[in-house]
Design a protein around this motif. Structure first.
Motif, PDB file in Angstrom:
ATOM      1  N   SER A  24       0.848  -1.201   0.000  1.00 38.85           N
ATOM      2  CA  SER A  24       0.000   0.000   0.000  1.00 38.85           C
ATOM      3  C   SER A  24       0.878   1.244   0.000  1.00 38.85           C
ATOM      4  N   ALA A  25       1.938   1.200   0.798  1.00 43.12           N
ATOM      5  CA  ALA A  25       2.863   2.340   0.850  1.00 43.12           C
ATOM      6  C   ALA A  25       3.502   2.560  -0.516  1.00 43.12           C
ATOM      7  N   ALA A  26       3.972   1.462  -1.114  1.00 41.34           N
ATOM      8  CA  ALA A  26       4.624   1.581  -2.419  1.00 41.34           C
ATOM      9  C   ALA A  26       3.647   2.140  -3.453  1.00 41.34           C
ATOM     10  N   SER A  27       2.412   1.623  -3.450  1.00 41.65           N
ATOM     11  CA  SER A  27       1.432   2.050  -4.448  1.00 41.65           C
ATOM     12  C   SER A  27       1.071   3.520  -4.274  1.00 41.65           C
ATOM     13  N   GLN A  28       0.890   3.924  -3.021  1.00 44.07           N
ATOM     14  CA  GLN A  28       0.510   5.316  -2.778  1.00 44.07           C
ATOM     15  C   GLN A  28       1.675   6.247  -3.132  1.00 44.07           C
ATOM     16  N   ALA A  29       2.899   5.845  -2.782  1.00 44.56           N
ATOM     17  CA  ALA A  29       4.062   6.672  -3.140  1.00 44.56           C
ATOM     18  C   ALA A  29       4.150   6.805  -4.666  1.00 44.56           C
ATOM     19  N   ARG A  30       3.868   5.721  -5.358  1.00 42.34           N
ATOM     20  CA  ARG A  30       3.905   5.758  -6.828  1.00 42.34           C
ATOM     21  C   ARG A  30       2.833   6.694  -7.393  1.00 42.34           C
ATOM     22  N   ARG A  31       1.633   6.690  -6.756  1.00 46.64           N
ATOM     23  CA  ARG A  31       0.577   7.614  -7.196  1.00 46.64           C
ATOM     24  C   ARG A  31       1.017   9.066  -7.037  1.00 46.64           C
ATOM     25  N   MET A  32       1.819   9.323  -5.998  1.00 46.93           N
ATOM     26  CA  MET A  32       2.228  10.704  -5.719  1.00 46.93           C
ATOM     27  C   MET A  32       3.403  11.149  -6.581  1.00 46.93           C
ATOM     28  N   ARG A  33       4.283  10.203  -6.895  1.00 41.26           N
ATOM     29  CA  ARG A  33       5.477  10.577  -7.673  1.00 41.26           C
ATOM     30  C   ARG A  33       5.779   9.515  -8.731  1.00 41.26           C
ATOM     31  N   GLY A  34       6.034   9.969  -9.942  1.00 45.05           N
ATOM     32  CA  GLY A  34       6.282   9.065 -11.068  1.00 45.05           C
ATOM     33  C   GLY A  34       7.658   8.426 -10.995  1.00 45.05           C
ATOM     34  N   PRO A  35       7.896   7.433 -11.865  1.00 44.73           N
ATOM     35  CA  PRO A  35       9.168   6.693 -11.837  1.00 44.73           C
ATOM     36  C   PRO A  35      10.385   7.547 -12.205  1.00 44.73           C
ATOM     37  N   ASP A  36      10.175   8.678 -12.871  1.00 42.04           N
ATOM     38  CA  ASP A  36      11.318   9.549 -13.166  1.00 42.04           C
ATOM     39  C   ASP A  36      11.778  10.304 -11.925  1.00 42.04           C
ATOM     40  N   GLU A  37      10.917  10.396 -10.929  1.00 43.79           N
ATOM     41  CA  GLU A  37      11.298  11.100  -9.699  1.00 43.79           C
ATOM     42  C   GLU A  37      11.679  10.150  -8.578  1.00 43.79           C
ATOM     43  N   LEU A  38      10.985   9.013  -8.534  1.00 42.13           N
ATOM     44  CA  LEU A  38      11.148   8.108  -7.397  1.00 42.13           C
ATOM     45  C   LEU A  38      11.241   6.668  -7.888  1.00 42.13           C
ATOM     46  N   GLU A  39      12.350   6.039  -7.523  1.00 47.35           N
ATOM     47  CA  GLU A  39      12.490   4.611  -7.789  1.00 47.35           C
ATOM     48  C   GLU A  39      11.943   3.863  -6.566  1.00 47.35           C
ATOM     49  N   ILE A  40      11.179   2.818  -6.798  1.00 49.23           N
ATOM     50  CA  ILE A  40      10.648   2.053  -5.667  1.00 49.23           C
ATOM     51  C   ILE A  40      11.077   0.596  -5.803  1.00 49.23           C
ATOM     52  N   VAL A  41      11.798   0.120  -4.770  1.00 46.74           N
ATOM     53  CA  VAL A  41      12.244  -1.276  -4.734  1.00 46.74           C
ATOM     54  C   VAL A  41      11.608  -1.919  -3.499  1.00 46.74           C
ATOM     55  N   ALA A  42      10.943  -3.048  -3.715  1.00 43.95           N
ATOM     56  CA  ALA A  42      10.308  -3.728  -2.580  1.00 43.95           C
ATOM     57  C   ALA A  42      10.798  -5.170  -2.513  1.00 43.95           C
ATOM     58  N   PHE A  43      11.025  -5.635  -1.292  1.00 47.59           N
ATOM     59  CA  PHE A  43      11.505  -6.998  -1.069  1.00 47.59           C
ATOM     60  C   PHE A  43      10.464  -7.825  -0.324  1.00 47.59           C
ATOM     61  N   GLU A  44      10.191  -8.997  -0.866  1.00 50.09           N
ATOM     62  CA  GLU A  44       9.253  -9.909  -0.199  1.00 50.09           C
ATOM     63  C   GLU A  44       9.895 -11.293  -0.153  1.00 50.09           C
ATOM     64  N   ARG A  45      10.002 -11.862   1.038  1.00 54.55           N
ATOM     65  CA  ARG A  45      10.701 -13.138   1.118  1.00 54.55           C
ATOM     66  C   ARG A  45       9.807 -14.319   0.732  1.00 54.55           C
ATOM     67  N   GLY A  46       8.469 -14.122   0.759  1.00 54.62           N
ATOM     68  CA  GLY A  46       7.551 -15.213   0.459  1.00 54.62           C
ATOM     69  C   GLY A  46       7.238 -15.327  -1.025  1.00 54.62           C
ATOM     70  N   HIS A  47       6.201 -16.133  -1.323  1.00 50.10           N
ATOM     71  CA  HIS A  47       5.811 -16.379  -2.707  1.00 50.10           C
ATOM     72  C   HIS A  47       4.723 -15.436  -3.197  1.00 50.10           C
ATOM     73  N   PHE A  48       4.132 -14.663  -2.290  1.00 50.44           N
ATOM     74  CA  PHE A  48       2.939 -13.896  -2.664  1.00 50.44           C
ATOM     75  C   PHE A  48       3.061 -12.452  -2.203  1.00 50.44           C
ATOM     76  N   SER A  49       2.420 -11.575  -2.945  1.00 52.19           N
ATOM     77  CA  SER A  49       2.349 -10.172  -2.529  1.00 52.19           C
ATOM     78  C   SER A  49       0.896  -9.827  -2.227  1.00 52.19           C
ATOM     79  N   SER A  50       0.710  -8.830  -1.397  1.00 51.18           N
ATOM     80  CA  SER A  50      -0.601  -8.210  -1.187  1.00 51.18           C
ATOM     81  C   SER A  50      -1.749  -9.203  -1.072  1.00 51.18           C
ATOM     82  N   PHE A  51      -1.654 -10.121  -0.141  1.00 54.66           N
ATOM     83  CA  PHE A  51      -2.762 -11.070   0.017  1.00 54.66           C
ATOM     84  C   PHE A  51      -3.537 -10.780   1.294  1.00 54.66           C
ATOM     85  N   SER A  52      -4.759 -11.297   1.336  1.00 58.99           N
ATOM     86  CA  SER A  52      -5.620 -11.072   2.486  1.00 58.99           C
ATOM     87  C   SER A  52      -5.479 -12.233   3.460  1.00 58.99           C
ATOM     88  N   ALA A  53      -4.670 -12.041   4.497  1.00 58.92           N
ATOM     89  CA  ALA A  53      -4.513 -13.093   5.503  1.00 58.92           C
ATOM     90  C   ALA A  53      -5.841 -13.347   6.207  1.00 58.92           C
TER      91      ALA A  53
END
Lengths: 464, 464
Positions: A24-53
């Motif tokens: 959510s943080a990454a997505s909102q930051a991306r909405r506020m600033r484009g890739p030419d201004e802000l690079e976003i790198v995210a690390f997830e150790r598991g197999h899935f992103s953004s799931f509903s536990a």
């Protein structure tokens, strides 16, 4: 080990954890600033992103037909929005002084340092699994991740026996008990507390107890699990307490989670009494201008008790992510805290709470009155009207609302939102008696059950 | 004519009107003071006391099997609590200077003066029935009282034709249209407005329009009824507008009510712009220490617009009665005002509103932003999740919440209570984005639809 760098003037936001808060943080930051201004790198150790536990019990129970329905956004979808999400990649160290993190491929073992201008820690929680004999035996499961859920479903499909023991009777324990009933198991729930559903006071938990029995669940209260017994094949065969043994072909642990803050602790970041990261209102880690934290790895302020609390819920994680992304993206937003709202259900019995229980109020030194009332979900004469029990706590003398618990059928759970907003606004129970709530015979008696409780609480506060 | 008096030092409370407000006031006053301290005399000109007018459409439609279910408390039950309730007795004059009322037996015609120390005016409302040819013809009905409901049911049972026309498409009109469908009639609703359900903005009313068509109701908007045509037998046979004629075996008027304040007007008591009595916060008639008024005969303060409004709803009448009874009984309570909450349903479509519509906001000079969002009643992956539309109005610059309208299936209506409490607390839409509302997959998406609307409204307010 390599060192990535050279970003051509762009800032880099690094996110540790690819689930609700982090993405959510990454997505909102991306909405506020484009890739030419802000690079976003995210690390997830598991197999899935953004799931509903929160959805796992319903998947295990069969209400949700397939795993992928629980995934809000896949890694590919995140990448399509210019978020460099690296799956199966674990961050093993945060170097605060050097403004960099060390990442390691879970499968490859390759390590590299990645520097950041801004960092988001969203490492989540790890389930509590007591250190006892047999706790890792085949047939013993947790339900924290989609992998856990899949392993449990596989185990359910291959087990010949039909006896399941659930350890713990909080939200997850109760939801898993129902899920296992739906899968055709005989279910015993072993619970440390006096009654199930410890987020409620025991007198309200008693109502949940009855509903669970009505589903055919065997409820064992006041019982501490001491060990898990295994058979000759090494699989679990029973759950032992001090007094008894409960045969089990499957054991599911649902005794809660703790903040996953080993990385943060090693980096010297501030942790609270519950082991969660401490942040300011903008979700910045205290004392660190460019590090934010959110989701199940942080403590939050309870606005009613005035104290930090650990409340690992997806709804907070999403809000944290939204606030962090706005701030990391150069905007401004805050998360003022929680009032402690949670809802659940057992079969068609709805369960809700917000604010403080009796023991919470005692713990922070509040004196209070309690009332419990019985009302109905609809006008008494309207078909389908069903009983609803509302318990309300109000501070002595001031009459300030402190907490509400509701147990009933349709319409019980979300009624707690009335109290959640009233707590946020610091209303007194007397002010609540004048609330202009929706009334029509299919939806409420002419005095909504929450108003009935507020009236009775007002009378009790006035009488003292 | 006789004069009753001689009360042995007891005070006498006289109540005009034996329905929700009047009898709630009487009951609460009795709770506060016993019969040795306070004599309570109540006059009701009709056949019934304390009935639920809101339940009449469900009785007519067959959901509520019998009339007596709608009676909260019979005259005998009131009398058993030492309330001298005189049925079929009409008050024909209030003599304020003399502190007495003139009562007349509706059947006997006998008149007498009854003096009072304290007076409660709860004369209710009378239905608007346009002064047009045929308006009193057999087959033409209102649905204000239980007698009206019985007359309509008798008429439905004896009419051979199966065509019904409902005039008006507010709550009562829409509920009656559905009730008549349940009774097997072909139903046409003739409505003056652009869309049905004028308590909503027309864009939201459009959703109700579609649901009504889905039930097989013929909806005629932008149409003013000019006359009712009668057959040779004198019964109604059609409803005429300027443009068309709609054949009708039964006509039901549901075009609203006006405050029944002829008595109060004749007594020189203060009335507002909508014809209702004006009271202070303790529900005392302004300028009169010992006269209270409540229910459908008074105007109430809308806390959002800051203006007096006419809102004849049972939920307010009950609160007024409670407040009046406390004060008349020597205690203290106030009714601060309303925020304009109302809920209803058409078939399984739930309809809710609170606060101001666009035209209300314009009328009081507010500038505002509006947003409309689509969400779901449950987590998207959870079975039974259904669409929900939320419209939100927020003040320009300040971001203060002004109003919310919700249309959807299960769980839509009572969600408006979140906004009702937020309006009472004068929250901004940005404050609302942080509300700790109940979340679990069976009850809500992780962002509750109200939060989604608040986020979008916040962004819109910030952008201006």
């Amino acid at each position: 080990m390599s060192m990535s760098g050279g970003r051509g003037g762009r800032e880099r936001l690094v996110v540790i954890g690819g689930d609700a808060a982090g993405m959510s943080a990454a997505s909102q930051a991306r909405r506020m600033r484009g890739p030419d201004e802000l690079e976003i790198v995210a690390f997830e150790r598991g197999h899935f992103s953004s799931f509903s536990a929160c959805g796992i019990p319903y998947w295990v129970g069969g209400d949700v037909p397939e795993r992928d329905r629980l995934i809000a956004r896949t890694p590919e979808e995140h990448r399509a929005r210019d978020i460099d999400l690296r799956m199966r990649t674990e961050v093993t160290e945060i170097d605060v002084a050097g403004a960099r993190v060390r990442a390691r491929g879970v499968d490859s073992g390759d390590e590299s340092w990645v520097s950041y201008d801004k960092l988001v820690i969203a490492t989540g929680a790890r389930p509590i699994r007591p250190d006892m004999p047999g706790a890792d035996a085949p047939g013993v499961h947790g339900v924290q991740t989609l992998d856990d859920g899949q392993a449990l479903l596989d185990s359910l499909a291959h087990t010949r026996g039909r006896r399941a023991v659930v350890v713990g009777a909080g939200y997850i324990g109760v939801e898993m008990a129902e899920a296992l009933i739906h899968r055709g198991f005989q279910v015993t729930v072993v619970n440390r507390g006096k009654e199930p559903m410890s987020p409620l006071d025991p007198d309200m938990g008693r109502l949940v107890h009855r509903a669970m029995e009505g589903l055919g669940i065997t409820m064992v209260n006041d019982a501490e699990v001491t060990k898990l017994l295994t058979g000759q094949d090494g699989r679990v065969r029973a759950v032992a307490t001090e007094d008894a043994e409960y045969p089990a072909d499957i054991v599911v642990f649902g005794i809660g989670v703790r903040p996953e803050t080993a990385l943060a602790r090693a980096a010297g970041l501030p942790l609270g009494a519950h082991g969660g990261l401490l942040t300011d209102l903008a979700m910045r880690v205290r004392g660190h201008e460019n590090i934010w934290a959110g989701g199940d790895c942080v403590e939050v302020l309870n606005l009613v008790s005035g104290q930090e609390q650990y409340v690992p819920l997806g709804t907070h994680a999403n809000k944290h992510g939204q606030v962090i992304g706005s701030n990391a993206g150069g905007g401004y937003a805050t998360f003022p805290g929680v009032v402690g709202t949670a809802v659940s259900k057992v079969c068609d019995l709805e369960i809700a709470r917000t604010g403080l229980r009796e023991k919470d109020a005692h713990r922070v030194g509040l004196q209070f009155e309690t009332v419990t009332i019985e009302s109905t979900s609809r006008a008494g004469y309207y078909p389908g009207a069903s009983p609803m029990t509302v318990k309300m706590l109000a501070e002595r003398r001031t009459g300030r609302l402190l907490g509400v618990q509701i147990v009933g059928r349709e319409g019980a759970a979300k009624r707690v939102d009335i109290a959640a907003v009233a707590l946020t606004a610091q209303m007194t129970v007397e002010q609540m008696t004048a609330l202009d709530l929706g009334y029509a015979p299919p939806f409420s008696p002419v005095w909504d059950p929450v108003l009935v409780a507020a009236r009775k609480a007002t009378a009790k506060v006035r009488a003292r």
